[in-house]
Design an enzyme around this catalytic site. Sequence first.
Site, PDB file in Angstrom:
ATOM      1  CB  ALA A 260     -12.912  22.897  19.560  1.00 32.37           C
ATOM      2  N   GLY A 264     -15.248  20.485  13.671  1.00 38.73           N
ATOM      3  CA  GLY A 264     -16.267  19.614  13.089  1.00 38.73           C
ATOM      4  C   GLY A 264     -17.309  19.170  14.094  1.00 38.73           C
ATOM      5  CG  ASP A 310      -3.718  31.770  26.927  1.00 37.43           C
ATOM      6  OD1 ASP A 310      -4.376  31.322  27.894  1.00 37.43           O
ATOM      7  OD2 ASP A 310      -3.786  32.954  26.539  1.00 37.43           O
ATOM      8  CG  ASP A 328     -12.129  14.717  19.035  1.00 38.30           C
ATOM      9  OD1 ASP A 328     -11.791  13.523  19.059  1.00 38.30           O
ATOM     10  OD2 ASP A 328     -12.173  15.392  17.994  1.00 38.30           O
ATOM     11  CB  CYS A 381      -9.703   9.468  15.218  1.00 35.12           C
ATOM     12  SG  CYS A 381      -8.317  10.612  15.281  1.00 35.12           S
TER      13      CYS A 381
END
Length: 430
Positions: A260, A264, A310, A328, A381
């Site tokens: 996350a 966004g 963790d 993502d 990306c």
Amino acid sequence: MNIKFLKNTGIPHEYNTFAPIFLEPYNMRLHRNLVFAVIDALNLIFNEGEYADKVVQKVLKFDKRWGSRDRGFIAETTYEMVRYKRLYAEIAGVKAPYNRPELFRMWAVWAVLKGITLPDWKQIEPTPERRIKGKFDELSKIRKFREAVPDWIDELCEKALGDELWTKEIAALNEQAEVILRTNTLKITKEKLRKELLNEGVVAEPIKGYPLALKLPERANVFVTESFKKGYFEVQDASSQLVSELLDVQPGQRVVDTCAGAGGKSLHLASLMENKGQLISMDIYVSKLKELKRRARRNGAHNIETREIDSTKVIKKLYGSADRVLIDAPCTGLGVIRRNPDTKWKLQPEFLDKIVKTQSEILESYSRIVKPKGKMVYATCSILPQENGNQVQSFLNSEAGKDFKLNQEKNIFASKSGFDGFYMALLEKN
């Protein structure tokens, strides 16, 4: 996993609208303290390895008397010199690490190519303007100098994308990123947001094919608007906005955003879910999850629960439980170098092998969170097939991916869309 700079520096990359939100034409009189601030910034970025966005924020605080034109000059000049570091260094005849006189020489090259009259300062050596322009004309014929990329990135991307596409893509990725907003439908409609912004002196236009996006034809510091403070919008590139939409979330579902960051896409998912159901936002960095909580409060997103990864137990507890999963994934970030131009210089060849391995491990593990008939989006990306389509195909051919099918995939290139480079694939579990 050393993925810190790729998941950015605490500020979501969509927020990095390239600080020259104050941009003015270069008709201002040059002030010594502004140029010195640029040199200070370049030293921190090029020689100390600091992140450009953080450095610009830091340097802009040096003098409270600086107005918007001053701040715009510092930010714009710094980013442009980071973007074209290789070209300016080659013309100036200097090699890293750069001492202060060499940084001034690079700045003088930038100034000459901008048509700026050089000041008579002792730091500025006699500058052969005709030689600079001649050298620029010569180097502009060679892509790796013209677009200022390391040899290995130029060769890698040409091989992966082909000469024609890569030539267009790197030119587009060297352009300044536009400011794109995403309407927060938990609080307002897109049309009402446009009116609110107009009342505050900010013009925003819809973008065809992007249902919640607004584009600013002229840059403005949107973070000081009441509309932003009230949580009516987030700054998020148009390509990035397509990721959450692709996941096809419904109100009432259990959705997990596994990487996350500062949230966004989680905030977008919360609005698409209409605050109904459970959205678990996870990351390995606690600082980013804290930022996500702060943004969620401003957005009025109440169905988000943050969890720090963790240990592997955090993931295993969720196996087979989610209707939708978003991955993502950490990546090279080559699709967003318009916003983070220093990525070109920080990225190392061996990192690609490491990150491809990490992506594969993440896909293998996090895909297990999807329950039967559930859906998953894998996104990066990046523009490299190694991180994108090839990665998804390898997963589908593996034991972990045997129960999944590929429903849809999108390769988004800046040269074709006008927005950030992205990849996203929607997979469904049998």
